[in-house]
Design a protein around this motif. Structure first.
Motif, mmCIF file in Angstrom:
data_model
loop_
_atom_site.group_PDB
_atom_site.id
_atom_site.type_symbol
_atom_site.label_atom_id
_atom_site.label_comp_id
_atom_site.label_asym_id
_atom_site.label_seq_id
_atom_site.Cartn_x
_atom_site.Cartn_y
_atom_site.Cartn_z
ATOM 1 N N SER A 45 13.281 -16.528 -20.078
ATOM 2 C CA SER A 45 14.434 -15.757 -19.604
ATOM 3 C C SER A 45 15.792 -16.328 -20.038
ATOM 4 C CB SER A 45 14.388 -15.632 -18.082
ATOM 5 O OG SER A 45 14.509 -16.925 -17.516
ATOM 6 N N SER A 46 15.879 -17.624 -20.378
ATOM 7 C CA SER A 46 17.197 -18.188 -20.738
ATOM 8 C C SER A 46 17.621 -17.663 -22.106
ATOM 9 C CB SER A 46 17.136 -19.712 -20.824
ATOM 10 O OG SER A 46 16.653 -20.256 -19.632
ATOM 11 N N GLN A 47 18.930 -17.404 -22.231
ATOM 12 C CA GLN A 47 19.424 -17.046 -23.567
ATOM 13 C C GLN A 47 20.092 -18.269 -24.172
ATOM 14 O OE1 GLN A 47 22.962 -14.847 -24.665
ATOM 15 N NE2 GLN A 47 21.634 -13.285 -25.545
ATOM 16 N N ILE A 48 19.558 -18.721 -25.278
ATOM 17 C CA ILE A 48 20.074 -19.925 -25.931
ATOM 18 C C ILE A 48 20.769 -19.482 -27.219
ATOM 19 C CG2 ILE A 48 19.467 -22.223 -26.824
ATOM 20 C CD1 ILE A 48 18.530 -21.717 -23.923
ATOM 21 N N THR A 49 22.000 -19.927 -27.418
ATOM 22 C CA THR A 49 22.679 -19.602 -28.680
ATOM 23 C C THR A 49 23.149 -20.885 -29.360
ATOM 24 O OG1 THR A 49 24.827 -19.359 -27.611
ATOM 25 C CG2 THR A 49 23.531 -17.343 -27.886
ATOM 26 N N LEU A 50 23.153 -20.819 -30.677
ATOM 27 C CA LEU A 50 23.674 -21.920 -31.496
ATOM 28 C C LEU A 50 24.740 -21.304 -32.390
ATOM 29 C CD1 LEU A 50 23.617 -24.749 -32.828
ATOM 30 C CD2 LEU A 50 21.729 -23.933 -34.242
ATOM 31 N N ASN A 51 25.958 -21.786 -32.247
ATOM 32 C CA ASN A 51 27.091 -21.207 -32.978
ATOM 33 C C ASN A 51 27.118 -19.683 -32.845
ATOM 34 O OD1 ASN A 51 28.121 -23.665 -33.975
ATOM 35 N ND2 ASN A 51 26.499 -23.694 -35.535
#
Ligand code: URA
Length: 232
Positions: A45-51
């Motif tokens: 469920s977590s939304q992980i973003t990189l840049n």
């Protein structure tokens, strides 16, 4: 799951790289800056973003390894070093295995994955996936030997190999592309002509090409494109 594990399993970043990106503030968890690489996240469920780019979760993991000599293509061995021993121990619990086997003295491309279905599909004789190897023989290779091997050669056990392609770079060396994966196949093909393979290196498996940046014993995750090919 730990944030660094999530990102390193799903991108080409190592855990060290993830730690750097966390420090730089480039990683967000549900829109908030990640505080530490060991922060716990929910992979579902977590939304992980990189840049700013979302990192999607894949149940499966894939690595490309440049196998050195003296290492066996197995998951465990009581006496000998295995391809899995070349990865950090924390990857052991991912259930990885080599997609196809190389002989102990063969070097080059091995794909390690925990996706049994995709691996099985690509290894099935029906799939006809092309595997290319660089080889060196002890003796000069005759034109007639190339023809015989290319059209399918009778091995000692009575098996006739499928047609394949050979391109010589000199009298003893070249590239061979085969579409099956029988035990010691290339060695036995040249053996059937009275020659002996003295060096063998796999450089491609279907569309996946051994990364020249990888020294023997090194590995990297497959890129998205490579994974797409693998899961096709
Ligand atoms: N053919 C061989 O003989 N050995 C390998 O490791 C792969 C293909």
């Amino acid at each position: 799951m730990r944030l660094d594990k999530y990102i390193s399993n799903n991108t080409s970043l190592s855990r060290k790289d993830v730690a750097k990106q966390v420090k730089l503030g480039n990683i967000l968890i549900n829109g908030k800056k990640a505080k530490s690489p060991d922060e716990k996240i929910d992979e579902n469920s977590s939304q992980i973003t990189l840049n700013g780019k979302v990192i999607t979760y894949s149940k499966f993991v894939y690595f490309m390894l440049n196998k050195p000599q003296g290492v066996v293509s197995a998951t465990t061995d009581l006496k000998q070093k295995t391809v899995l021993d070349l990865l950090p121990s924390e990857y052991k619990k991912l259930g990885l295995f080599p997609c196809g086997r190389l002989d102990k003295d063969t070097v080059g491309l091995v794909i390690l994955t925990n996706n049994g279905v995709a691996s099985h599909k690509l290894l099935s004789p029906k799939s006809g996936v092309e595997k290319t190897y660089l080889f060196q023989c002890a003796e000069d290779i005759l034109e007639s030997d190339i023809k015989n091997i290319e059209q399918g050669i009778l091995l000692r056990d009575g098996y006739v190999t499928k047609p394949c392609k050979i391109v010589l770079s000199n009298k003893k060396e070249g590239k061979i592309t085969i579409t099956e994966g029988k035990y010691h196949e290339i060695k036995r093909m040249f053996g059937a002509t009275g020659n002996k393979v003295t060096f063998l290196k796999r450089i491609s498996f279907g569309k996946i090409i051994l990364d020249e940046q990888l020294n023997e014993g090194e590995y990297r995750p497959l890129t998205m494109n490579e994974v797409t090919y693998f899961e096709r």
